[in-house]
Motif scaffolding. Structure first.
Motif, PDB file in Angstrom:
ATOM      1  N   VAL A 354       0.823  -1.216   0.000  1.00 28.77           N
ATOM      2  CA  VAL A 354       0.000   0.000   0.000  1.00 28.77           C
ATOM      3  C   VAL A 354       0.855   1.264   0.000  1.00 28.77           C
ATOM      4  N   LEU A 356       3.102   2.420   2.195  1.00 26.86           N
ATOM      5  CA  LEU A 356       3.400   3.137   3.431  1.00 26.86           C
ATOM      6  C   LEU A 356       4.899   3.075   3.694  1.00 26.86           C
ATOM      7  N   MET A 381      -1.796   9.455  -6.592  1.00 25.43           N
ATOM      8  CA  MET A 381      -3.207   9.538  -6.218  1.00 25.43           C
ATOM      9  C   MET A 381      -4.030   8.494  -6.972  1.00 25.43           C
ATOM     10  N   ARG A 384      -3.307   5.325  -5.218  1.00 22.60           N
ATOM     11  CA  ARG A 384      -3.926   5.285  -3.880  1.00 22.60           C
ATOM     12  C   ARG A 384      -5.407   4.927  -3.969  1.00 22.60           C
ATOM     13  N   GLN A 388      -6.816  -0.028  -1.031  1.00 24.01           N
ATOM     14  CA  GLN A 388      -7.182   0.444   0.298  1.00 24.01           C
ATOM     15  C   GLN A 388      -6.873  -0.644   1.316  1.00 24.01           C
ATOM     16  N   MET A 389      -6.862  -0.235   2.582  1.00 28.84           N
ATOM     17  CA  MET A 389      -6.414  -1.167   3.617  1.00 28.84           C
ATOM     18  C   MET A 389      -7.365  -1.151   4.815  1.00 28.84           C
ATOM     19  N   PHE A 391      -7.330  -2.257   8.909  1.00 29.13           N
ATOM     20  CA  PHE A 391      -6.299  -2.492   9.914  1.00 29.13           C
ATOM     21  C   PHE A 391      -6.777  -3.439  11.006  1.00 29.13           C
ATOM     22  N   GLN A 392      -5.787  -3.880  11.799  1.00 28.72           N
ATOM     23  CA  GLN A 392      -6.079  -4.841  12.852  1.00 28.72           C
ATOM     24  C   GLN A 392      -6.874  -4.230  14.006  1.00 28.72           C
ATOM     25  N   ASP A 393      -6.381  -3.091  14.498  1.00 29.03           N
ATOM     26  CA  ASP A 393      -6.932  -2.550  15.728  1.00 29.03           C
ATOM     27  C   ASP A 393      -8.043  -1.553  15.414  1.00 29.03           C
ATOM     28  N   SER A 396      -7.608   2.075  17.039  1.00 33.02           N
ATOM     29  CA  SER A 396      -6.674   3.120  16.616  1.00 33.02           C
ATOM     30  C   SER A 396      -6.832   3.467  15.141  1.00 33.02           C
ATOM     31  N   SER A 397      -7.684   2.729  14.417  1.00 25.98           N
ATOM     32  CA  SER A 397      -7.746   2.998  12.980  1.00 25.98           C
ATOM     33  C   SER A 397      -8.767   4.063  12.615  1.00 25.98           C
ATOM     34  N   LEU A 398      -9.523   4.544  13.595  1.00 22.25           N
ATOM     35  CA  LEU A 398     -10.452   5.644  13.319  1.00 22.25           C
ATOM     36  C   LEU A 398     -10.066   6.833  14.193  1.00 22.25           C
ATOM     37  N   PRO A 411     -12.227  10.434   2.054  1.00 25.81           N
ATOM     38  CA  PRO A 411     -11.734   9.863   0.790  1.00 25.81           C
ATOM     39  C   PRO A 411     -12.627  10.193  -0.407  1.00 25.81           C
TER      40      PRO A 411
END
Lengths: 560, 308
Positions: A354, A356, A381, A384, A388-389, A391-393, A396-398, A411
């Motif tokens: 992705v 990062l 862009m 991108r 898209q990804m 996440f695990q947690d 913390s992802s929002l 987005p």
């Protein structure tokens, strides 16, 4: 008369807004020489019961009712009893071996301290006993490792030290609170074997608290199922797992991904929201669907990634090879699994795909464009938008400071700046409904949602750019199994209807078996094998894969 | 709109911060004191019994009147008068307005400067971060009073004398602000380092959000808590620094009343028995700074995630 008898135990937490009944009239008994499993989802009160036995309830928790009778003595009757028993008669194993040992004392000092507190032995006797204990729990060269500090042990070894600490005063009751949750599959099975062996040899009574039905199936003699502070049912493990009486137990068991076969969908008996059956994917109307051509969407070529631990020089001896010469392809429209234990480099690969991280060497091609060489912002862009990804947690992802509608609209507005505000609202509502959330959710903040719902918001945000590739980095490992089943169903539906390509990263083999068409196994940054999922499960080629498959806890083992 | 305002009010009422606030007598007491002081200083024309800067209301006959409860006191001058017959209470209120304006502006200036530098340093990392953080370290080795004196000295050198009296307050704000920013930079950098590794930042990068938007829309609101705590405690420090500088004669021009200048003027009369001229402004300063610090302490305890 059973060895430990918990009679009518209730635990309350007096909170600001309400009183939380963490345990309600629990009746459990444990005999010597048996392992009782205490299973339930987060918030079910299973740890509360464990902590109540040794009087380690967090503030403001209080035992409001009931008695705990250990070997014929009510330990709640006299507060001094518990101090006498804790450590001596009752041993404890915590979840995280990283934090349950004191990092500034050698393990020898910690063992001797505990031994001398409870038994009247002199230093040499205590040391001899400690060394024997370490040998007993399977630590090699115990004499020389005696003076090592906790950080010199691996996670599994540290958990063995914790177990030896729990055993050092010859307790008769052992409480293990998620003892293997922080460990890898291979270490997990060793620790569970150790607990089983010690139970037999020392005739211990063991309470094993876990959320993992596989562990329950393989380890315990009897099992107690808990939900929201209630004891749902208790009985011999085989009986409960093969023939559950209660609806909740049935739903819990049906949500566990089977290890021996692939099923199309998880059967959901109790649902978070009312909608049943397949998801109504409203977003479909807006989706510019890509025709699936049988071609590679992602090509990973000779990927290397080194993390330098250097400050003054460019390269240093301490550099870690996180990814070591990894190559694989992901076909358009398929779901590709990437499996490995912690530290295998699977998340690093995802983050390189992705964009990062930049790879140290090697290339990633997406739709035949080399993305690792993209320089211009405009090109980036475009790229991108397509990947898209998730996440695990989910915590913390929002961004907790933004409303859900602002999180999802970001987005959309970024990739379509001219969108009208009415269109934007409709789009957000469609997205929310596609992930089975209500329109009202848009006006709320992330902290008002549960973990599973947050993960849905995360998925909605990822879908907002209409990506072709969805990278899921352990999307369900922070969730309870029933929620996991729902999220996995949702991902399957989305993939089928939107022709998504999914890169699914997990340490959990049964989940990967349910989700993926093809999969790759990673170990220490190196690729072990790539193969069709079914083929790999039936006929593993690599030694490491064989070992992983052998060691994973299987709920089906109860039938044998 | 009304409805939105109402839900915001409900959210505040429902929040844990409000709950902890109404449970803390110290926080309530210091807030009440501060509200009274702020109100009196900013509506001083209405509140103060006299306007000490209106020469027509002054009479030298009233000079050196002691506080009203002492033997020679007069009821209309509650806290007595100074050497020019100005009412002490009114002078203090006018003076505190200047002190508060300088304190707030200085802290706002250093907050903006420090947070911007700290946030960008933490976010971008690398050489830029190293330069900024070493600069902070250097700045921290210089005591803030010394820094402020230095700035004041330079300003006197380059600005002409007439202009300087007018500009004095801005120089003072700059001087105090420039000596306090390192704290903000350090705290916001540390918080940014934590936040930028969270997944929501990664998600924004993957979506394609630009760096400035990530920094100021996503990260900034999440690091404001510790910054606000430092800001509150820094405010008390800024007010004290202002008073110190004005006391030393390098702050606002001597004709502008600030708490510091009042204390200095009173200092001349201290040994001749007119104690009230320096005592009341000093006590006022202590109460002001103390209340702000107590409030800051409460905020630190409440907003600290480690303590929850």
């Amino acid at each position: 008369m059973s060895f430990l008898k918990i009679d009518n135990l209730s635990v309350n937490y007096e909170m600001r807004r309400e009183t939380v009944h963490a345990a309600k009239n629990i009746n459990i008994d444990v005999n010597r020489g048996e392992i009782l499993g205490l299973v339930g989802e987060s918030g079910s009160g299973k740890s509360t019961v464990g902590n109540a036995i040794i009087n380690l309830l967090d503030e403001p928790g209080k035992i409001s009712n009931g008695s705990i009778i250990l070997d014929g003595i009510n330990i709640l009757a006299n507060p001094e009893n518990i101090i006498k028993y804790r450590g001596k008669k009752i041993g404890l194993i915590f979840q995280d071996p990283q934090t349950s040992l004191n990092p500034i004392l050698t393990i020898g000092e910690q063992l001797i301290e505990t031994i001398q507190t409870h038994l009247s032995l002199n230093f040499n006797e205590a040391k001899e006993k400690a060394v024997n204990l370490l040998k007993e729990v399977g630590i090699k060269e115990a004499e020389s490792r005696f003076n090592n500090y906790p950080h010199q042990f691996s996670g599994g070894m540290r958990q063995r030290v914790v177990i030896s600490l729990a055993l050092c005063c010859e307790p008769e009751l052992l409480i293990a609170d998620e003892p293997t949750t922080a460990l890898d599959v291979s270490t997990q099975s060793q620790i569970l074997d150790l607990i089983k062996r010690l139970t037999k040899e020392k005739n211990l009574a063991v309470i094993l608290i876990t959320h993992d039905m596989g562990v329950i199936a393989e380890t315990t003699n009897r099992v107690a199922v808990m939900k929201n502070g209630d004891l749902v049912e208790i009985g011999p493990t085989k009986e409960i797992l093969t023939n559950p009486k209660e609806v909740y137990t049935k739903s819990l068991i049906s949500s566990v991904p089977p290890t021996n076969k692939k099923i199309s969908r998880f059967k959901i008996i109790e649902k978070e929201n009312k909608t049943q059956g397949e998801t109504n994917i409203k977003i479909l109307n807006r989706w510019t669907k890509k025709e699936i051509i049988n071609q590679d969407l992602v090509q990973v070529k000779n990927l290397n990634k080194t993390f330098d631990d250097s400050f003054f020089t460019e390269t240093s001896k301490n550099s870690v090879m996180a990814v070591n010469d990894v190559s694989f392809n992901i076909k358009e429209g398929e779901s590709f699994g990437l499996v490995g234990e912690s530290g295998s480099g699977k998340s690093t690969i995802a983050k390189i795909i992705v964009n990062l991280y930049r790879p140290s060497s090697g290339d990633i091609f997406f739709d035949n464009v080399c993305v690792t060489k993209i320089k211009s912002n405009k090109e980036m862009m475009k790229f991108r938008k397509q990947i898209q990804m998730i996440f695990q947690d989910p915590y913390s992802s929002l961004n907790g400071r933004l409303k859900v509608k602002d999180i999802i609209s970001e987005p959309i507005k970024l990739h379509n700046p001219s969108i009208s505000s009415k269109d934007l609202n409709d789009y957000i509502y469609d997205l929310l409904e596609s992930v089975e959330l209500t329109q009202q959710s848009a006006e709320r903040y992330p902290h008002e949602f549960s973990g599973g719902q947050r993960q849905r918001i995360s998925i909605a945000r990822a879908l907002a750019t209409q990506p072709r590739l969805l990278v899921c980095d352990e999307p369900t490992s922070a969730l309870d199994v029933s929620i996991q089943a729902q999220i996995l169903n949702l991902l399957k539906d989305l993939q089928e209807q939107l022709n998504l390509t999914i890169l699914f990263i997990s340490h959990d083999l049964p989940v990967v078996r349910q989700m993926c068409d093809r999969m790759a196994v990673l170990k220490n940054g190196k690729l072990c094998e790539v193969s069709m999922t079914e083929e790999l499960f039936k006929n593993p080629g690599h030694e490491y894969t064989k070992e992983l498959l052998k060691l994973m806890p299987k709920i089906e083992s109860i039938y044998n | 709109m009304d409805n939105q305002g109402l839900t915001l009010l409900n959210r505040i009422k429902d929040s844990d911060i409000y709950f902890s606030f109404i449970k803390s007598p110290t926080a309530i007491a210091s807030t009440i004191i501060l509200l009274i002081i702020f109100f009196c200083s900013f509506f001083v024309e209405v509140v103060a019994p006299f306007n000490p800067f209106d020469p027509s209301s002054l009479s030298l006959m009233d000079a050196f009147t002691p506080p009203s409860w002492s033997e020679d006191g007069v009821a209309k001058f509650v806290l007595g008068t100074d050497g020019q017959g100005r009412d002490m209470l009114s002078t203090i209120l006018y003076g505190s307005r200047i002190s508060l304006i300088v304190g707030f502006s200085a802290i706002l200036f250093s907050l903006i400067l420090g947070v911007t530098l700290g946030l960008t340093a933490g976010y971008f990392g690398g050489k830029y971060e190293m330069i900024v953080m070493r600069l902070t370290d250097v700045q921290l080795t210089v005591p803030s009073i010394l820094m402020a004196l230095l700035v004041d000295g330079i300003a006197r050198g380059i600005i002409s004398k007439e202009l300087h009296n007018e500009m004095a307050i801005y120089v003072l704000i700059f001087a105090i602000g420039i000596s306090e920013w390192p704290q903000f930079a350090r705290v916001s950098r540390a918080a940014t380092l934590v936040e930028k590794n969270k997944d929501y930042v990664s998600a924004s990068i993957i979506i394609g959000v630009s760096n400035p938007v990530i920094m100021f829309k996503h990260i900034l609101p999440n690091i404001l808590r510790p910054v606000l705590v430092i800001g509150t405690i820094g405010l008390a420090l800024a007010i004290i620094t202002e008073s110190t500088l004005s006391f030393l004669g390098v702050g606002v021009s001597p004709t502008t009343p600030s708490l510091g200048t009042l204390i200095r003027i009173g200092n001349d009369f201290l040994f001749s028995g007119e104690w009230w001229i320096t005592f009341f402004p000093a006590i006022f300063l202590v109460i002001l700074a103390f209340s702000i610090n107590l409030l800051g302490d409460w905020m630190r305890d409440t907003l600290n995630p480690k303590l929850n």
